[in-house]
Design a protein around this motif. Structure first.
Motif, PDB file in Angstrom:
ATOM      1  N   LEU A  83       0.816  -1.193  -0.214  1.00 21.88           N
ATOM      2  CA  LEU A  83       0.125  -0.028  -0.099  1.00 21.88           C
ATOM      3  C   LEU A  83       0.659   1.140  -0.034  1.00 21.88           C
ATOM      4  N   HIS A  84       2.048   1.207   0.412  1.00 22.73           N
ATOM      5  CA  HIS A  84       2.879   2.312   0.582  1.00 22.73           C
ATOM      6  C   HIS A  84       3.160   3.007  -0.757  1.00 22.73           C
ATOM      7  N   LEU A  85       3.155   1.927  -1.575  1.00 25.60           N
ATOM      8  CA  LEU A  85       3.550   2.439  -3.218  1.00 25.60           C
ATOM      9  C   LEU A  85       2.546   3.319  -3.706  1.00 25.60           C
ATOM     10  N   THR A  86       1.458   3.602  -2.811  1.00 26.71           N
ATOM     11  CA  THR A  86       0.681   4.811  -3.484  1.00 26.71           C
ATOM     12  C   THR A  86       1.472   6.332  -3.458  1.00 26.71           C
ATOM     13  N   TYR A  87       2.310   6.136  -2.478  1.00 22.71           N
ATOM     14  CA  TYR A  87       3.416   7.195  -2.530  1.00 22.71           C
ATOM     15  C   TYR A  87       4.794   7.012  -2.831  1.00 22.71           C
ATOM     16  N   GLU A  88       4.807   6.001  -3.760  1.00 23.90           N
ATOM     17  CA  GLU A  88       6.060   5.367  -4.142  1.00 23.90           C
ATOM     18  C   GLU A  88       7.249   6.689  -4.304  1.00 23.90           C
ATOM     19  N   GLN A  89       6.625   7.550  -4.971  1.00 21.51           N
ATOM     20  CA  GLN A  89       7.952   8.646  -5.130  1.00 21.51           C
ATOM     21  C   GLN A  89       8.253   9.398  -4.036  1.00 21.51           C
ATOM     22  N   GLU A  90       7.187   9.784  -3.206  1.00 25.74           N
ATOM     23  CA  GLU A  90       7.587  10.454  -2.010  1.00 25.74           C
ATOM     24  C   GLU A  90       8.448   9.633  -1.134  1.00 25.74           C
ATOM     25  N   VAL A  91       8.253   8.466  -1.033  1.00 26.62           N
ATOM     26  CA  VAL A  91       9.186   7.432  -0.293  1.00 26.62           C
ATOM     27  C   VAL A  91      10.581   7.269  -0.941  1.00 26.62           C
ATOM     28  N   GLN A  92      10.566   7.195  -2.058  1.00 27.10           N
ATOM     29  CA  GLN A  92      11.842   7.319  -3.038  1.00 27.10           C
ATOM     30  C   GLN A  92      12.775   8.621  -2.675  1.00 27.10           C
ATOM     31  N   GLU A  93      12.048   9.610  -2.500  1.00 26.80           N
ATOM     32  CA  GLU A  93      12.606  10.897  -2.218  1.00 26.80           C
ATOM     33  C   GLU A  93      13.250  11.033  -0.869  1.00 26.80           C
ATOM     34  N   LEU A  94      12.326  10.412   0.203  1.00 21.90           N
ATOM     35  CA  LEU A  94      12.669  10.459   1.584  1.00 21.90           C
ATOM     36  C   LEU A  94      13.779   9.569   1.851  1.00 21.90           C
ATOM     37  N   LEU A  95      13.736   8.524   1.105  1.00 24.24           N
ATOM     38  CA  LEU A  95      15.034   7.606   1.287  1.00 24.24           C
ATOM     39  C   LEU A  95      16.286   7.747   0.574  1.00 24.24           C
ATOM     40  N   GLY A  96      16.186   8.718  -0.342  1.00 24.57           N
ATOM     41  CA  GLY A  96      17.345   8.986  -1.133  1.00 24.57           C
ATOM     42  C   GLY A  96      17.494   7.806  -2.386  1.00 24.57           C
ATOM     43  N   LEU A  97      16.323   7.371  -2.744  1.00 20.79           N
ATOM     44  CA  LEU A  97      16.811   6.016  -3.686  1.00 20.79           C
ATOM     45  C   LEU A  97      17.083   6.599  -5.104  1.00 20.79           C
ATOM     46  N   PRO A  98      17.923   5.950  -5.484  1.00 14.61           N
ATOM     47  CA  PRO A  98      18.201   6.320  -7.238  1.00 14.61           C
ATOM     48  C   PRO A  98      16.756   6.093  -7.966  1.00 14.61           C
ATOM     49  N   GLU A  99      16.904   6.832  -9.317  1.00 14.11           N
ATOM     50  CA  GLU A  99      15.732   6.845 -10.088  1.00 14.11           C
ATOM     51  C   GLU A  99      15.540   5.297 -10.686  1.00 14.11           C
ATOM     52  N   ASP A 100      16.687   4.287 -10.883  1.00  9.84           N
ATOM     53  CA  ASP A 100      16.285   3.143 -11.453  1.00  9.84           C
ATOM     54  C   ASP A 100      16.292   2.124 -10.368  1.00  9.84           C
TER      55      ASP A 100
END
Length: 215
Positions: A164-181
């Protein structure tokens, strides 16, 4: 290796459940135990043996709380929708009560995800998602995620499989500093379980879902 439960393979496979209300939010989980589980998970298959997986383990209290807040919002939206667990099979005298209990568990975890001692997100490195069949892509990480949950169960830990967190996938990606790929797959809250007496869950009869040599 740190084993706490004496389970044979069949018991391990049939009693590794999604744990929501019985996660111990007060007891710390040693990082070394989480690493042991991931080491085992890395033995899972991956397409062409590429092993393009990465594991994000979140222990920082502020980051857990932030991910938990995104999860809470996603759960709120999910529970309002017609496909929520608590609404499925509502009129079925057998499956209805089970689904309502699951819905209650989802709501409970939604309010507490940020308090779970360890959050684990298995990820896959993929520059772009193919337009066609993606089974090979996701099949290169999801078995590993399940292996992690089995290893955790063997050590007295409870986990839950949730996306369910993938509803905010981009926000979590930015929070954790995950690379775009880097593609997130599931979010696996990890804590010691309150009790370890989990049992196999009710499932459809085998004859209802088994097809031999054709449909």
């Amino acid at each position: 290796m740190t084993y706490t439960l004496d389970l044979n393979p069949d018991e391990l496979l049939t009693t590794t459940r999604t744990v929501r209300k019985r996660l111990d939010l007060e007891r710390a989980v040693p990082l070394e135990v989480v690493k042991e589980c991931i080491e085992i998970a890395l033995q899972a298959p991956s397409g062409s043996n590429r092993q393009t997986w990465h594991w994000v383990v979140i222990t920082d209290a502020e980051k857990r709380a932030a991910v938990g807040e995104y999860y809470r919002r996603a759960v709120e939206k999910y529970l309002e929708g017609p496909g929520a667990a608590g609404k499925l099979y509502a009129d079925d005298p057998v499956r209805g009560p089970i689904q309502r209990r699951i819905g209650d568990g989802v709501a409970y975890l939604g309010e507490r995800m940020g308090q779970v001692p360890v959050l684990v997100i298995p990820c896959l490195q993929a520059a772009k998602l193919s337009a066609g069949n993606q089974s090979g892509l996701w099949g290169s990480i999801l078995p590993s995620a399940w292996s992690y949950m089995l290893a955790a169960r063997a050590r007295g830990l409870g986990t839950a499989w949730t996306t369910l967190h993938l509803t905010y996938e981009q926000e979590v990606q930015e929070l954790l500093g995950l690379p775009e790929d880097i593609r997130q797959t599931v979010l696996i809250p990890t804590a010691y379980s309150i009790g370890t007496d989990f049992k196999p869950a009710p499932r459809q009869p085998l004859d209802d879902v088994l097809h031999i040599d054709g449909w």
